[in-house]
Write a protein that holds these residues in place. Sequence first.
Motif, PDB file in Angstrom:
ATOM      1  N   GLU A 167      32.605  -8.535 -11.320  1.00  0.00           N
ATOM      2  CA  GLU A 167      32.365  -7.508 -10.565  1.00  0.00           C
ATOM      3  C   GLU A 167      33.534  -6.942  -9.553  1.00  0.00           C
ATOM      4  OE1 GLU A 167      30.525  -9.936 -11.366  1.00  0.00           O
ATOM      5  OE2 GLU A 167      28.864  -9.159 -12.371  1.00  0.00           O
ATOM      6  N   SER A 168      34.281  -7.918  -9.350  1.00  0.00           N
ATOM      7  CA  SER A 168      35.390  -7.725  -8.180  1.00  0.00           C
ATOM      8  C   SER A 168      36.672  -7.528  -8.429  1.00  0.00           C
ATOM      9  CB  SER A 168      35.155  -8.926  -7.142  1.00  0.00           C
ATOM     10  OG  SER A 168      33.984  -9.295  -6.694  1.00  0.00           O
ATOM     11  N   GLY A 169      36.847  -7.168  -9.977  1.00  0.00           N
ATOM     12  CA  GLY A 169      38.234  -7.134 -10.611  1.00  0.00           C
ATOM     13  C   GLY A 169      39.007  -8.110 -10.599  1.00  0.00           C
ATOM     14  N   GLY A 170      38.412  -9.162 -10.728  1.00  0.00           N
ATOM     15  CA  GLY A 170      38.959 -10.719 -10.877  1.00  0.00           C
ATOM     16  C   GLY A 170      39.810 -10.707 -11.926  1.00  0.00           C
ATOM     17  N   VAL A 171      41.231 -11.416 -11.812  1.00  0.00           N
ATOM     18  CA  VAL A 171      41.903 -11.581 -13.224  1.00  0.00           C
ATOM     19  C   VAL A 171      41.958 -13.046 -13.588  1.00  0.00           C
ATOM     20  CG1 VAL A 171      43.056  -9.503 -12.611  1.00  0.00           C
ATOM     21  CG2 VAL A 171      44.070 -11.895 -11.596  1.00  0.00           C
ATOM     22  N   LEU A 172      41.067 -14.014 -13.250  1.00  0.00           N
ATOM     23  CA  LEU A 172      40.995 -15.335 -13.703  1.00  0.00           C
ATOM     24  C   LEU A 172      41.267 -15.537 -15.155  1.00  0.00           C
ATOM     25  CD1 LEU A 172      41.055 -18.334 -12.728  1.00  0.00           C
ATOM     26  CD2 LEU A 172      38.187 -18.182 -13.131  1.00  0.00           C
ATOM     27  N   LEU A 173      40.499 -14.751 -15.979  1.00  0.00           N
ATOM     28  CA  LEU A 173      40.621 -15.088 -17.258  1.00  0.00           C
ATOM     29  C   LEU A 173      41.993 -14.550 -17.852  1.00  0.00           C
ATOM     30  CD1 LEU A 173      37.204 -14.026 -18.607  1.00  0.00           C
ATOM     31  CD2 LEU A 173      37.791 -16.188 -17.633  1.00  0.00           C
ATOM     32  N   ASP A 174      42.617 -13.564 -17.368  1.00  0.00           N
ATOM     33  CA  ASP A 174      43.996 -13.030 -17.819  1.00  0.00           C
ATOM     34  C   ASP A 174      44.975 -14.291 -17.269  1.00  0.00           C
ATOM     35  OD1 ASP A 174      42.918 -10.809 -18.517  1.00  0.00           O
ATOM     36  OD2 ASP A 174      43.394  -9.894 -16.429  1.00  0.00           O
ATOM     37  N   GLU A 175      44.691 -14.809 -16.018  1.00  0.00           N
ATOM     38  CA  GLU A 175      45.474 -15.945 -15.612  1.00  0.00           C
ATOM     39  C   GLU A 175      45.691 -17.247 -16.443  1.00  0.00           C
ATOM     40  OE1 GLU A 175      47.746 -14.696 -12.827  1.00  0.00           O
ATOM     41  OE2 GLU A 175      47.306 -16.467 -11.997  1.00  0.00           O
TER      42      GLU A 175
END
Length: 265
Positions: free
Chosen positions: A72-80
């Motif tokens: 919901e916060s535009g987090g990019v953990l999965l891309d990382e």
Amino acid sequence: MRRARVGNVEIVSLFDVYFGFDPARVWPGAGAGIEAYRDRLEANGDIGMDCLCFLLRADGRTVLVDTGLGPESGGVLLDELREAGVRPEEIDEVIFTHLHGDHTGWNMDRATSEPLFTRARYLVPQGDWDEQTSRAQPAASFTRDIAPLNLMKRMELVGDGFSISPSLTTVHTPGHTPGHLSVAVASDGERGFILGDVVLTTIDVEQPDWSSTFDSDQDVARRTRHAILDRLEAEGALIGAAHLRAPGFGRIVRTEGRRYWQGLA
Ligand SMILES: [Zn+2]
């Protein structure tokens, strides 16, 4: 995404999101003292913090420390994670330094309502679990990210001195939250420490007595900061810190009696 090594343990720093705060809100008691740190602030006067997670490859296991603020916060953990060459189903253990919502955000797959890290055993700090479940109304992030893991019998409560693997042991570092845990790394004569929120910025290393709004028990947090900074300085440990600017790797060093954060070059 950036890698470091402690003995035979590989540590990968994974970025999720950035947030900035008014320093007067972070350290209400600092007053004009913050002027000495103008050069650490952003152009708009905020103190900037990244929200970082750390992936540990140790003893044949793949361990994720914290899961960020979430989609919901535009987090990019999965891309990382993808960039690091790791699929969510490869994670053996997820451990939370504590149960604030910026450390549990990617637990559940929003599409399936199943754990996103499909094979993982989720290790939850006992003290934070007790605190949340004793409330009339637990935090919304707890209800969304942690409570389902219990219903699905996917989680285990852990405290101080829990051995995740031979090289990885929890250390109770309370104050930010009651059950806050760090992860000590010991491998091949080298030391590392996944710190969590014991310090939030490089300024906290130099001003450990400045109380932070974000700490639930400020006296306990101050004592923990002093004890852990002493330990990390003495050990020369490689540190991964959750809210320093990415990649959040560094050491505690002392020059001319002054202690400070030295980022990993
Ligand atoms: Zn945090």
